[in-house]
Design a protein around this motif. Structure first.
Motif, PDB file in Angstrom:
ATOM      1  N   ALA A 182       0.828  -1.212   0.000  1.00 13.50           N
ATOM      2  CA  ALA A 182       0.000   0.000   0.000  1.00 13.50           C
ATOM      3  C   ALA A 182       0.860   1.258   0.000  1.00 13.50           C
ATOM      4  CB  ALA A 182      -0.910   0.003   1.227  1.00 13.50           C
ATOM      5  N   PRO A 183       0.411   2.283  -0.749  1.00  7.62           N
ATOM      6  CA  PRO A 183      -0.658   2.236  -1.747  1.00  7.62           C
ATOM      7  C   PRO A 183      -0.098   1.858  -3.120  1.00  7.62           C
ATOM      8  CG  PRO A 183       0.062   4.498  -1.433  1.00  7.62           C
ATOM      9  CD  PRO A 183       0.932   3.651  -0.543  1.00  7.62           C
ATOM     10  N   THR A 184      -0.802   1.005  -3.830  1.00  2.80           N
ATOM     11  CA  THR A 184      -0.401   0.580  -5.173  1.00  2.80           C
ATOM     12  C   THR A 184      -1.572   0.738  -6.122  1.00  2.80           C
ATOM     13  OG1 THR A 184       1.253  -1.001  -4.378  1.00  2.80           O
ATOM     14  CG2 THR A 184       0.401  -1.351  -6.590  1.00  2.80           C
ATOM     15  N   LEU A 185      -1.320   1.230  -7.308  1.00  2.00           N
ATOM     16  CA  LEU A 185      -2.366   1.451  -8.295  1.00  2.00           C
ATOM     17  C   LEU A 185      -3.149   0.158  -8.548  1.00  2.00           C
ATOM     18  CD1 LEU A 185      -3.539   3.522 -10.393  1.00  2.00           C
ATOM     19  CD2 LEU A 185      -1.995   2.465 -12.062  1.00  2.00           C
ATOM     20  N   ALA A 186      -4.456   0.217  -8.352  1.00  3.19           N
ATOM     21  CA  ALA A 186      -5.406  -0.849  -8.695  1.00  3.19           C
ATOM     22  C   ALA A 186      -5.273  -2.107  -7.845  1.00  3.19           C
ATOM     23  CB  ALA A 186      -5.304  -1.216 -10.178  1.00  3.19           C
ATOM     24  N   PRO A 203       8.574  -4.111   0.139  1.00  3.88           N
ATOM     25  CA  PRO A 203       7.840  -3.452  -0.956  1.00  3.88           C
ATOM     26  C   PRO A 203       8.678  -2.324  -1.546  1.00  3.88           C
ATOM     27  CG  PRO A 203       6.982  -2.736   1.159  1.00  3.88           C
ATOM     28  CD  PRO A 203       7.991  -3.810   1.454  1.00  3.88           C
ATOM     29  N   ARG A 204       8.764  -2.273  -2.851  1.00  8.57           N
ATOM     30  CA  ARG A 204       9.561  -1.239  -3.499  1.00  8.57           C
ATOM     31  C   ARG A 204       8.666  -0.445  -4.440  1.00  8.57           C
ATOM     32  NH1 ARG A 204      14.962  -2.852  -3.701  1.00  8.57           N
ATOM     33  NH2 ARG A 204      15.369  -0.788  -4.608  1.00  8.57           N
ATOM     34  N   PRO A 205       8.991   0.840  -4.665  1.00  9.44           N
ATOM     35  CA  PRO A 205      10.063   1.608  -4.018  1.00  9.44           C
ATOM     36  C   PRO A 205       9.742   1.888  -2.544  1.00  9.44           C
ATOM     37  CG  PRO A 205       9.365   2.625  -6.090  1.00  9.44           C
ATOM     38  CD  PRO A 205       8.318   1.615  -5.729  1.00  9.44           C
ATOM     39  N   LEU A 206      10.773   2.199  -1.792  1.00  5.62           N
ATOM     40  CA  LEU A 206      10.606   2.592  -0.405  1.00  5.62           C
ATOM     41  C   LEU A 206      10.256   4.077  -0.313  1.00  5.62           C
ATOM     42  CD1 LEU A 206      13.683   0.684   1.075  1.00  5.62           C
ATOM     43  CD2 LEU A 206      11.282  -0.025   1.131  1.00  5.62           C
ATOM     44  N   GLU A 294      -2.079  11.819  -4.932  1.00  2.00           N
ATOM     45  CA  GLU A 294      -1.221  11.112  -3.995  1.00  2.00           C
ATOM     46  C   GLU A 294      -0.234  10.252  -4.772  1.00  2.00           C
ATOM     47  OE1 GLU A 294      -2.994   8.061  -1.620  1.00  2.00           O
ATOM     48  OE2 GLU A 294      -4.471   7.525  -3.155  1.00  2.00           O
ATOM     49  N   VAL A 295       0.921   9.994  -4.174  1.00  2.25           N
ATOM     50  CA  VAL A 295       1.939   9.160  -4.793  1.00  2.25           C
ATOM     51  C   VAL A 295       1.622   7.696  -4.481  1.00  2.25           C
ATOM     52  CG1 VAL A 295       4.400   8.587  -4.849  1.00  2.25           C
ATOM     53  CG2 VAL A 295       3.672  10.976  -4.590  1.00  2.25           C
ATOM     54  N   VAL A 296       1.577   6.874  -5.519  1.00  4.84           N
ATOM     55  CA  VAL A 296       1.306   5.442  -5.331  1.00  4.84           C
ATOM     56  C   VAL A 296       2.310   4.623  -6.131  1.00  4.84           C
ATOM     57  CG1 VAL A 296      -1.164   5.816  -4.944  1.00  4.84           C
ATOM     58  CG2 VAL A 296      -0.335   5.345  -7.261  1.00  4.84           C
ATOM     59  N   ARG A 297       2.518   3.397  -5.684  1.00  4.62           N
ATOM     60  CA  ARG A 297       3.386   2.476  -6.406  1.00  4.62           C
ATOM     61  C   ARG A 297       2.689   1.972  -7.676  1.00  4.62           C
ATOM     62  NH1 ARG A 297       4.362   0.284  -0.688  1.00  4.62           N
ATOM     63  NH2 ARG A 297       6.513   0.849  -0.176  1.00  4.62           N
ATOM     64  N   CYS A 298       3.508   1.590  -8.644  1.00  2.00           N
ATOM     65  CA  CYS A 298       2.966   1.036  -9.883  1.00  2.00           C
ATOM     66  C   CYS A 298       4.065   0.295 -10.638  1.00  2.00           C
ATOM     67  CB  CYS A 298       2.358   2.134 -10.764  1.00  2.00           C
ATOM     68  SG  CYS A 298       3.574   3.310 -11.408  1.00  2.00           S
ATOM     69  N   ARG A 299       3.664  -0.517 -11.591  1.00  3.80           N
ATOM     70  CA  ARG A 299       4.597  -1.174 -12.496  1.00  3.80           C
ATOM     71  C   ARG A 299       4.652  -0.369 -13.783  1.00  3.80           C
ATOM     72  NH1 ARG A 299       2.685  -5.449 -14.465  1.00  3.80           N
ATOM     73  NH2 ARG A 299       4.511  -6.755 -14.809  1.00  3.80           N
ATOM     74  N   ARG A 308       9.823  -0.938 -11.220  1.00  2.90           N
ATOM     75  CA  ARG A 308       8.951  -0.732 -10.058  1.00  2.90           C
ATOM     76  C   ARG A 308       9.086   0.733  -9.657  1.00  2.90           C
ATOM     77  NH1 ARG A 308       9.805  -5.396  -5.625  1.00  2.90           N
ATOM     78  NH2 ARG A 308      12.024  -5.035  -6.056  1.00  2.90           N
ATOM     79  N   GLY A 309       8.040   1.491  -9.905  1.00  5.28           N
ATOM     80  CA  GLY A 309       8.135   2.931  -9.707  1.00  5.28           C
ATOM     81  C   GLY A 309       6.914   3.529  -9.045  1.00  5.28           C
ATOM     82  N   LEU A 310       6.713   4.812  -9.300  1.00  7.00           N
ATOM     83  CA  LEU A 310       5.654   5.581  -8.656  1.00  7.00           C
ATOM     84  C   LEU A 310       4.917   6.417  -9.693  1.00  7.00           C
ATOM     85  CD1 LEU A 310       7.801   6.915  -5.674  1.00  7.00           C
ATOM     86  CD2 LEU A 310       6.215   4.969  -5.587  1.00  7.00           C
ATOM     87  N   THR A 311       3.705   6.826  -9.345  1.00  2.12           N
ATOM     88  CA  THR A 311       2.957   7.745 -10.181  1.00  2.12           C
ATOM     89  C   THR A 311       2.009   8.540  -9.295  1.00  2.12           C
ATOM     90  OG1 THR A 311       1.678   7.957 -12.243  1.00  2.12           O
ATOM     91  CG2 THR A 311       1.021   6.201 -10.717  1.00  2.12           C
TER      92      THR A 311
END
Length: 322
Positions: A182-186, A203-206, A294-299, A308-311
């Motif tokens: 958390a939080p990850t897109l979808a 979980p990455r990114p930290l 908000e910033v969330v993790r995503c592939r 493995r990044g953010l959006t």
């Protein structure tokens, strides 16, 4: 107020001619006084002007306070709105709390985090930061919307006429959990299939990991915009990319807003990937996007591989999206 008095008040408000357009001066005034972001200031002014049942002060009262309030930056409309807010803060009506994060200048009568803690009834003193102002070093503390209302109410009751300096931080939230995805897109981190296998999984990114890949789907994917906003010396290196599990709508009719699309895991959003090198660069991007995101993790899928990044995901009210 009885029905006749209410109708008379509404008639008076309708008879007051308002500008069809909201001036930049009015917007700046409401931002400065009430700590609103620009879109919120516009919305609040529009709502206030269209409320024909609002209570207006008498000409005699305005004549009495006009010089002092104008010196503090108010006009009559902003002063009437501030009185309404003070009534709401005291519980005379249901008080809406402006959500978000704010910074407040520490000065008399609230000149320390401990004083803010005591007045607002906080469990801990708020964090403090120091900056450089026109007259030397200036101390600030960070507060939330609930605390802001409590402090404004206290100042209005005990130090009438004093104006707190409170500014809203319109910065995208970033709170990446270190024990889950958390939080990850979808993806819902509470679902069994999305939980980490064991405590050794990271979980990455930290939260504070740099450099870190970001996926842009809007104006930040424009090299000129990105170069200007990050104050880069050279053209930014953007990688064609896409993500899955999201879809893009429009906020306020013109701003692209990414939201989850968990029912369509293969749905693609096309954009660009960019390697953010530092916290300072990331902070600049978060301020650009504002607290509507908000910033969330995503592939992030590219021809170079999967990062493995953010959006930035929309963090506003779904009904606001077109």
């Amino acid at each position: 107020m009885d029905l006749l008095a209410e109708l008379e008040s509404m008639a008076l408000n309708v008879s007051v001619v308002q500008e069809d357009t909201i001036s930049e001066r009015d917007i700046a005034r409401w931002q400065r006084i009430f700590g609103y972001a620009k879109p919120e200031a516009v919305r609040r002014i529009e709502e206030y002007r269209s409320n024909y049942s609002k209570t207006r002060i008498t000409d005699e009262l305005w004549d009495t306070v006009k010089s002092r309030k104008e010196a503090e930056g108010y006009d009559r409309e902003a002063y009437e709105y501030s009185l309404k807010n003070q009534q709401q803060a005291r519980g005379l009506t249901a008080a809406p709390c402006v959500s978000g994060t704010f910074i407040m200048q520490l000065t008399w009568p609230l000149d320390s985090p401990e004083k803010v803690k005591d007045v607002a009834g906080l469990k801990e003193a708020p964090s403090m930061a120091t900056g450089a102002g026109d007259h030397g070093q200036v101390d600030f503390c960070q507060i939330d919307g609930v605390t802001r209302v409590k402090l404004l109410d206290w100042v209005a009751e005990h130090h009438g006429g004093f104006q707190l300096t409170i500014v809203r931080l319109i910065k995208a939230k970033k709170s990446l959990c270190s024990q889950s995805i958390a939080p990850t897109l979808a993806l819902d981190a509470t679902m069994p299939q999305n939980r980490l296998d064991d405590d050794k999984d990271i979980p990455r990114p930290l939260q504070d990991e740099y450099p870190v890949w970001y996926f842009f789907y809007g104006t930040l994917g424009n090299p000129e915009v990105l170069k200007h906003h990050l104050n880069l010396d050279t053209e930014p290196s953007l990688v064609p990319a896409h993500i899955e599990g999201g879809e893009v709508g429009l906020w306020s009719g013109k701003y692209k807003a990414l939201v989850d699309s968990p029912g369509s895991a293969n749905m693609k959003v096309v954009g660009s990937a960019f390697l953010v090198r530092s916290r300072d660069e990331e902070d600049a991007l978060r301020f650009y996007e504002t607290d509507k995101y908000e910033v969330v993790r995503c592939r992030i899928l590219t021809e170079q591989g999967i990062f493995r990044g953010l959006t930035f995901r929309f963090d506003g009210v779904p009904k606001d999206l077109g």
